[in-house]
Design an enzyme around this catalytic site. Sequence first.
Site, PDB file in Angstrom:
ATOM      1  N   PRO A  82      31.286 136.208  -8.031  1.00 23.21           N
ATOM      2  CA  PRO A  82      31.422 136.582  -9.442  1.00 23.21           C
ATOM      3  C   PRO A  82      31.023 135.439 -10.371  1.00 23.21           C
ATOM      4  CG  PRO A  82      33.564 136.014  -8.518  1.00 23.21           C
ATOM      5  CD  PRO A  82      32.574 135.917  -7.395  1.00 23.21           C
ATOM      6  N   THR A 160      40.917 136.124  -9.014  1.00 17.15           N
ATOM      7  CA  THR A 160      40.657 134.682  -9.080  1.00 17.15           C
ATOM      8  C   THR A 160      41.885 133.981  -9.654  1.00 17.15           C
ATOM      9  OG1 THR A 160      38.311 135.089  -9.350  1.00 17.15           O
ATOM     10  CG2 THR A 160      39.096 132.915 -10.011  1.00 17.15           C
ATOM     11  N   HIS A 283      35.776 126.828  -7.455  1.00 17.63           N
ATOM     12  CA  HIS A 283      35.090 127.409  -8.608  1.00 17.63           C
ATOM     13  C   HIS A 283      33.774 126.670  -8.869  1.00 17.63           C
ATOM     14  CE1 HIS A 283      36.571 130.374 -11.742  1.00 17.63           C
ATOM     15  NE2 HIS A 283      35.387 130.071 -12.226  1.00 17.63           N
ATOM     16  N   ARG A 286      34.116 123.672 -11.276  1.00 18.29           N
ATOM     17  CA  ARG A 286      34.173 123.983 -12.713  1.00 18.29           C
ATOM     18  C   ARG A 286      35.585 124.047 -13.269  1.00 18.29           C
ATOM     19  NH1 ARG A 286      29.716 126.602 -14.819  1.00 18.29           N
ATOM     20  NH2 ARG A 286      30.915 128.174 -15.939  1.00 18.29           N
ATOM     21  N   GLY A 316      29.013 124.808  -3.835  1.00 18.54           N
ATOM     22  CA  GLY A 316      28.063 123.786  -3.408  1.00 18.54           C
ATOM     23  C   GLY A 316      26.985 124.277  -2.451  1.00 18.54           C
ATOM     24  N   GLY A 337      27.120 131.213  -5.794  1.00 20.28           N
ATOM     25  CA  GLY A 337      27.333 131.214  -7.239  1.00 20.28           C
ATOM     26  C   GLY A 337      26.061 130.851  -7.982  1.00 20.28           C
ATOM     27  N   ARG A 338      25.855 129.556  -8.140  1.00 16.61           N
ATOM     28  CA  ARG A 338      24.720 129.127  -8.971  1.00 16.61           C
ATOM     29  C   ARG A 338      23.367 129.475  -8.368  1.00 16.61           C
ATOM     30  NH1 ARG A 338      28.461 125.101  -9.308  1.00 16.61           N
ATOM     31  NH2 ARG A 338      29.217 124.441 -11.369  1.00 16.61           N
TER      32      ARG A 338
HETATM   33  C1  LIG Z   1      28.195 130.112 -14.737  1.00 20.49           C
HETATM   34  C2  LIG Z   1      29.303 130.448 -13.809  1.00 20.49           C
HETATM   35  C3  LIG Z   1      30.234 131.402 -14.159  1.00 20.49           C
HETATM   36  C4  LIG Z   1      31.285 131.726 -13.293  1.00 20.49           C
HETATM   37  N1  LIG Z   1      32.170 132.708 -13.635  1.00 20.49           N
HETATM   38  C5  LIG Z   1      33.128 133.064 -12.751  1.00 20.49           C
HETATM   39  C6  LIG Z   1      33.990 134.151 -13.046  1.00 20.49           C
HETATM   40  O1  LIG Z   1      33.867 134.799 -14.085  1.00 20.49           O
HETATM   41  N2  LIG Z   1      34.945 134.464 -12.132  1.00 20.49           N
HETATM   42  C7  LIG Z   1      35.089 133.764 -10.952  1.00 20.49           C
HETATM   43  O2  LIG Z   1      35.956 134.071 -10.145  1.00 20.49           O
HETATM   44  N3  LIG Z   1      34.271 132.727 -10.653  1.00 20.49           N
HETATM   45  C8  LIG Z   1      33.310 132.380 -11.522  1.00 20.49           C
HETATM   46  N4  LIG Z   1      32.464 131.352 -11.206  1.00 20.49           N
HETATM   47  C9  LIG Z   1      32.626 130.657  -9.920  1.00 20.49           C
HETATM   48  C10 LIG Z   1      31.803 131.317  -8.829  1.00 20.49           C
HETATM   49  O3  LIG Z   1      32.312 132.571  -8.468  1.00 20.49           O
HETATM   50  C11 LIG Z   1      31.788 130.462  -7.554  1.00 20.49           C
HETATM   51  O4  LIG Z   1      33.108 130.189  -7.152  1.00 20.49           O
HETATM   52  C12 LIG Z   1      31.036 129.159  -7.734  1.00 20.49           C
HETATM   53  O5  LIG Z   1      29.919 129.320  -8.568  1.00 20.49           O
HETATM   54  C13 LIG Z   1      30.595 128.663  -6.373  1.00 20.49           C
HETATM   55  O6  LIG Z   1      29.960 127.439  -6.491  1.00 20.49           O
HETATM   56  P1  LIG Z   1      28.368 127.257  -6.518  1.00 20.49           P
HETATM   57  O7  LIG Z   1      27.949 127.664  -7.884  1.00 20.49           O
HETATM   58  O8  LIG Z   1      28.200 125.806  -6.279  1.00 20.49           O
HETATM   59  O9  LIG Z   1      27.791 128.147  -5.442  1.00 20.49           O
HETATM   60  C14 LIG Z   1      31.411 131.039 -12.044  1.00 20.49           C
HETATM   61  C15 LIG Z   1      30.453 130.085 -11.697  1.00 20.49           C
HETATM   62  C16 LIG Z   1      29.410 129.788 -12.551  1.00 20.49           C
HETATM   63  C17 LIG Z   1      28.396 128.765 -12.116  1.00 20.49           C
END
Ligand SMILES: Cc1cc2nc3c(=O)[nH]c(=O)nc-3n(C[C@H](O)[C@H](O)[C@H](O)COP(=O)(O)O)c2cc1C
Length: 411
Positions: A82, A160, A283, A286, A316, A337-338
């Site tokens: 997500p 979450t 997350h 973040r 990651g 995610g990203r």
């Molecule tokens: C721009 C952005 C928005 C995100 N929004 C949510 C969210 O609304 N709900 C949630 O559970 N995780 C959110 N996440 C976390 C992602 O689900 C995930 O845990 C995370 O991106 C994994 O790390 P990675 O980006 O290094 O793969 C978000 C991540 C990013 C980068």
Amino acid sequence: MADKTLGAYNIADLRELARRRLPKGMFEFVDRGTEDELALANNRTAFERIKFRPRTLVDVSGRNQEITLFGRKSPLPIVVGPTGTAGLLWYQGEIGLARAAAAAGIPFTVAINSMTAMETIAEQAPGRLWFQLYMWSDRALSHQIVARAKAAGFEALIVTVDGAVGANREYGHRNGFEMPFRLNRRNVAGVLARPGWLFGVLLRYAVTSGIPRFENYPPEIMDKLTARTLKRSFLKNDSLDWNDIRTLRKLWPGVLMVKGILHPQDAILAADCGADGVIVSNHGGRMLDSAPAPIEVLPEILDAAGKRLTVMVDSGVRRGADVVKALALGAQAVLIGRATLYGTAAAGEAGAARAIAILREETDRVMALIGACDVAALNREFLHVAGSPRGTDRPAVETALRSVEALTRAS
Ligand SMILES: Cc1cc2nc3c(=O)[nH]c(=O)nc-3n(C[C@H](O)[C@H](O)[C@H](O)COP(=O)(O)O)c2cc1C
């Protein structure tokens, strides 16, 4: 015929394409972490520290990445996690990303904060759909959303739980880029510097469906993303506890997962509350800046609750090698995610498909090179953890691997 690679040969290339297309504040919102970005950097370092112990002269000609997740087959061991942002990166980016996931046969998670209604995604991108919930202090409103996801036929609900309060993203203030998004003095130059995004995304919404809104919020709090009045008090959730998971278990008949677990005791509690799975996650670096990398704590969580829960991991992952490492440590699947957001920002659905293809091809290559034919056969015997460069501090992953070793011996 269009070049399906988009000139991107790895996720870093897609990230660079995204950086060139997005206004600075928007790119940083996706790309960066929180505070000093310790967790963000460590998520990568933790993966990089793990090396493989490749086997050779193994017949790997019939390689297979298929997994079984909650009783259903999935052709790849990855899930689109997500994020709720894709719709701001590309016009109807959430639908594009969901379609790319459906075409690859992998689950797509609709975030509660996404710009596209869950029903629209179910209609326009039918595939394996999961829904992610942030619970609010007003439980009744949250439960309304759960009922909506149930009616829309979603397979799974992810709650979450790693954001009791908002993250401290100082660059967001500096860039004038926060949710809800609105044009302001600090971000207007960045927006004007990216006319492709301004015309192709923001103004295109303005002349078609209108400025994006949080379409999954109940009507009473749904508000324009650009409005000044979004009632932030609704977004408070610092009073949640495990009883809320117990209640959700009663309300939600499908697969229930808790996302944002970093402590083995919390994995045990999730299982006690009736969850089917947990997502070990910080997350993507973040939220809590001094959180450990999920890959570091994954083994002790598997040790504590791996027999009772489906355990997945994220944060990651930028290479197929990371996917293989996570699976070899015992994760049943990996959330992305990203990586797919960069793809979506670069080229919409085609870019998201490219990100998934890169991860699939890299995973396949690594499996061949380490002598693993099937992802089900991956285990820690394929892993080697290098000592710290200074030889003083023992890397946490090494400790974690020892805990898996102990577990393997015990079972
Ligand atoms: C721009 C952005 C928005 C995100 N929004 C949510 C969210 O609304 N709900 C949630 O559970 N995780 C959110 N996440 C976390 C992602 O689900 C995930 O845990 C995370 O991106 C994994 O790390 P990675 O980006 O290094 O793969 C978000 C991540 C990013 C980068």
